[in-house]
Design a protein around this motif. Structure first.
Motif, short mmCIF file in Angstrom:
data_model
loop_
_atom_site.label_atom_id
_atom_site.label_comp_id
_atom_site.label_asym_id
_atom_site.label_seq_id
_atom_site.Cartn_x
_atom_site.Cartn_y
_atom_site.Cartn_z
N SER A 67 -10.09 1.49 3.71
CA SER A 67 -8.89 2.62 4.20
C SER A 67 -9.16 4.13 3.86
CB SER A 67 -7.47 2.23 3.49
OG SER A 67 -7.21 1.11 3.79
N MET A 68 -10.25 4.45 3.40
CA MET A 68 -11.11 5.58 3.11
C MET A 68 -12.29 5.99 4.12
SD MET A 68 -10.01 5.69 -0.70
CE MET A 68 -11.28 6.72 -1.27
N THR A 114 -3.18 3.44 -5.01
CA THR A 114 -2.74 3.35 -3.41
C THR A 114 -2.51 1.82 -3.07
OG1 THR A 114 -4.76 3.85 -2.84
CG2 THR A 114 -3.31 5.50 -2.97
N ALA A 115 -3.01 0.89 -3.58
CA ALA A 115 -2.94 -0.49 -2.76
C ALA A 115 -2.79 -1.40 -4.10
CB ALA A 115 -4.17 -0.63 -2.05
N PRO A 167 -7.33 9.15 -4.49
CA PRO A 167 -8.37 8.48 -3.61
C PRO A 167 -7.86 8.79 -2.21
CG PRO A 167 -6.80 6.62 -4.35
CD PRO A 167 -6.47 8.03 -5.13
N THR A 168 -8.79 9.38 -1.64
CA THR A 168 -8.48 10.06 -0.14
C THR A 168 -9.47 10.18 0.84
OG1 THR A 168 -7.29 11.55 1.04
CG2 THR A 168 -8.42 12.47 -0.80
N GLY A 169 -9.20 10.13 2.14
CA GLY A 169 -10.31 10.12 3.14
C GLY A 169 -9.76 11.02 4.20
N ASN A 170 -8.47 10.87 4.44
CA ASN A 170 -8.01 11.83 5.38
C ASN A 170 -7.26 12.97 5.10
OD1 ASN A 170 -7.61 12.03 8.20
ND2 ASN A 170 -6.35 10.20 8.39
N PHE A 171 -7.25 13.13 3.68
CA PHE A 171 -6.50 14.14 2.90
C PHE A 171 -4.99 14.34 3.02
CE2 PHE A 171 -6.25 18.89 1.83
CZ PHE A 171 -6.96 18.77 0.53
N GLY A 172 -4.62 13.24 3.45
CA GLY A 172 -3.13 13.10 3.86
C GLY A 172 -2.28 13.05 2.68
N ASN A 173 -2.64 12.12 1.62
CA ASN A 173 -2.11 11.97 0.31
C ASN A 173 -2.11 13.00 -0.54
OD1 ASN A 173 -0.61 10.72 -1.97
ND2 ASN A 173 -1.88 9.01 -1.84
N ALA A 177 0.87 -1.04 0.01
CA ALA A 177 0.04 0.03 0.21
C ALA A 177 1.00 1.19 -0.08
CB ALA A 177 -0.87 -0.02 1.30
N PHE A 178 0.25 2.61 -0.33
CA PHE A 178 1.16 3.57 -0.39
C PHE A 178 1.90 3.81 0.80
CE2 PHE A 178 -0.54 7.78 0.73
CZ PHE A 178 -1.63 7.38 1.31
N LYS A 179 1.24 3.51 1.79
CA LYS A 179 1.64 4.01 2.98
C LYS A 179 3.17 3.79 3.52
CE LYS A 179 -2.61 4.55 5.53
NZ LYS A 179 -3.58 4.38 4.26
N ASP A 184 -4.58 -1.15 6.53
CA ASP A 184 -3.27 -0.65 5.90
C ASP A 184 -2.19 -0.04 6.69
OD1 ASP A 184 -4.17 -1.84 3.63
OD2 ASP A 184 -4.65 0.17 2.72
N HIS A 201 -9.62 1.28 -3.85
CA HIS A 201 -9.36 2.39 -3.82
C HIS A 201 -8.47 3.15 -4.94
CE1 HIS A 201 -8.91 0.17 -0.05
NE2 HIS A 201 -9.05 1.36 0.60
C1 LIG Z 1 -4.52 5.24 3.82
C2 LIG Z 1 -4.90 4.75 2.49
C3 LIG Z 1 -5.77 5.65 1.53
C4 LIG Z 1 -6.02 7.18 2.21
O1 LIG Z 1 -4.88 7.97 2.58
P1 LIG Z 1 -5.46 9.50 2.98
O2 LIG Z 1 -4.14 9.68 3.90
O3 LIG Z 1 -6.77 9.41 3.44
O4 LIG Z 1 -5.00 10.47 1.81
C5 LIG Z 1 -6.12 5.27 0.29
N1 LIG Z 1 -5.92 4.25 -0.14
C6 LIG Z 1 -5.15 3.14 0.50
C7 LIG Z 1 -4.90 1.97 -0.08
C8 LIG Z 1 -4.80 3.41 2.02
O5 LIG Z 1 -4.00 2.42 2.53
#
Ligand SMILES: *Cc1c(COP(=O)(O)O)cnc(C)c1O
Length: 467
Positions: free
Chosen positions: A307-308, A410-411, A253-259, A110-112, A143, A386
């Motif tokens: 993850s979002m 991202t995954a 693709p984002t939920g937390n706006f981190g990426n 995963a992108f993390k 993730d 995602h």
């Molecule tokens: C964590 C995650 C995201 C969302 O990341 P944000 O920090 O919300 O931007 C998207 N896709 C995958 C696969 C993740 O693990």
């Protein structure tokens, strides 16, 4: 380089202190006091660099000399040598104007990993130098947990305790955490939900005596160093597709706006990013925010892109800080009112300013499956749910202006095989290095949803580990 808090009341800190602090003491998030600038000549000079070389060039001003240059070079090289693909973040062209940037070639798919692999090594170096030891405690629905565990395993100055909801994470995700055979890694399955896990972690951080006794640390997505590491791949894609001469857009693709906030950072540094397109799942607080200028909390609904699945986009505070002209007191007030009322209206001028760069689309589960199926039909590629939301947002946000749009993958599809199979009839296999995941022994402690029990377990294991 100094970092200031978005709420204006915490001391400005240097890079290494921000790295270990995570959240600022006033509850705000750290951002650079000013953005380093990349000139057109700088961008031209990046052409042809390897990923690790570019990463070092982009991140060095943010580190501000707080890690010696030679050491930093080594850390960055080692970080990206741990990626399976030689390009680290390879780009694939999908059609005349859309590219996919694959960010899932790290150890946990995963992108993390792009940021956490660096963080693990930076923590290790800074803690050793200071003669300190920290206990990382986190909650995960999937993730984040595996990426953090992989990043901090076998690091002598760190113990990591990861809480996940018992029976509520996918088998691949659970096994990626519980099969790590490292003495400093502890998996705790809580008899409860993900929210219960998060509440337990918050309660441990709020128990100041416990926090100080164990020197607790958090590595969630608000950690500045994670944003810093993510800025690199936006520059990487832009340079590969013709920056500084040609502008570019990204769909994330984002939920937390981190990426996507890291994309904003790249633009603040001078990368010609024309548009940043948010892709949300049914938990669409961000899409509603960019569509209305109002943020309103609703309850989290489970989706195919877990993850979002979040309610509050913590990293949005960093963008809001700029929209509020970096006025920390005004931000503190706005965020307090948001917490009280569950809503925040930022006003028309700020909303227009945000809209000038950001666009946002929502994609429910049905549309997610359709996007996976459609890309598979057209190109033969399998993508995870995602990434599919990124691709769908890229198509919805394309303006017909010839600007290339890069969707962030991202995954790896094998992380979410059920959804991929439902959409395409094909089950993506795990990459060879994880092929025996289902045969490896698991290590996990099942505990009740009880703060005292969890604290007692952590204290006991932590003190043994440090002895
Ligand atoms: C964590 C995650 C995201 C969302 O990341 P944000 O920090 O919300 O931007 C998207 N896709 C995958 C696969 C993740 O693990």
């Amino acid at each position: 380089m100094r970092y200031v808090s978005t709420r204006g009341a915490a001391p400005a800190l240097a890079f290494d202190d921000v790295l270990l602090a995570g959240l600022a003491r006033d509850g705000g998030l750290y951002v650079p006091e000013s953005w380093p600038r990349l000139s057109a000549a700088d961008l031209r000079s990046f052409s042809g660099l390897e990923y690790a070389e570019l990463a070092e060039r982009i991140m060095t001003p943010f580190v501000g000399g707080r890690v010696e240059a030679g050491v930093f070079t080594r850390i960055v090289r080692e970080t990206y040598a741990a990626f399976e693909h030689g390009a680290v973040a390879p780009l694939r062209q999908l059609d005349g104007k859309t590219w996919l940037m694959e960010l899932f070639h790290g150890p946990t798919l995963a992108f993390k990993d792009v940021a956490l692999q660096l963080l693990g090594r930076l923590y290790d170096h800074v803690l050793r130098q200071r003669g300190q030891h920290v206990t990382i405690v986190g909650a995960t629905s999937g993730d984040t947990g595996s990426a953090a565990i992989e990043a901090f395993r076998d690091r002598p100055a760190v113990e990591i305790f990861m809480l996940h909801p018992y029976g509520r994470v996918s088998e691949v995700q659970r096994r990626q955490m519980t099969t790590v055979a490292a003495a400093n890694v502890f998996n705790i399955a809580i008899e409860g939900t993900f929210d219960d896990c998060q509440d337990l972690v918050k309660a441990m951080f709020n128990d100041l005596a416990f926090r100080d006794e164990l020197n607790l640390s958090a590595v969630n997505s608000i950690n500045w160093a994670r944003v810093m590491a993510q800025i690199v791949y936006y520059v990487w894609a832009a340079v590969a597709l013709g920056a500084p001469e040609r502008p570019i857009a990204f769909a994330v693709p984002t939920g937390n706006f981190g990426n996507i906030y890291a994309g904003y950072g790249a633009r603040q540094m001078g990368v010609p990013i024309e548009r940043l397109i948010v892709g949300s799942n049914r938990n669409d607080i961000l899409t509603r925010f960019f569509g209305s200028g109002r943020m309103q909390i609703e309850t989290v609904q489970p989706s195919l892109s877990p993850s979002m699945d979040i309610q509050v986009s913590s990293n949005l505070e960093r963008l809001l800080f700029d929209l509020y002209d970096r006025d920390g007191a005004a931000m503190a007030q706005a965020m307090a009112s948001f917490r009280r009322n569950g809503q925040l209206a930022i006003g028309d001028a700020r909303w227009q300013a945000a809209r000038a760069l950001f666009d946002a689309y929502r994609c429910d589960d049905k549309e997610t499956l359709a996007a996976i199926a459609s890309l598979h039909r057209q190109t033969g590629e399998l993508i995870d749910p995602h990434s599919a939301i990124g691709v769908a947002a890229a198509h919805l946000g394309a303006k017909g202006d010839g600007i290339p749009v890069v969707a962030l993958a991202t995954a790896h599809p094998a992380k979410f095989p059920d959804a991929v199979e439902r959409a395409t009839g094909q089950r993506p296999p795990l990459p060879a290095r994880l092929a025996d995941l289902f045969d490896r022994p698991e290590r996990v402690e099942i505990l009740p949803n009880d703060l005292r029990a969890v604290q007692a377990y952590i204290r006991d294991r932590r003190l043994k580990g440090a002895a």
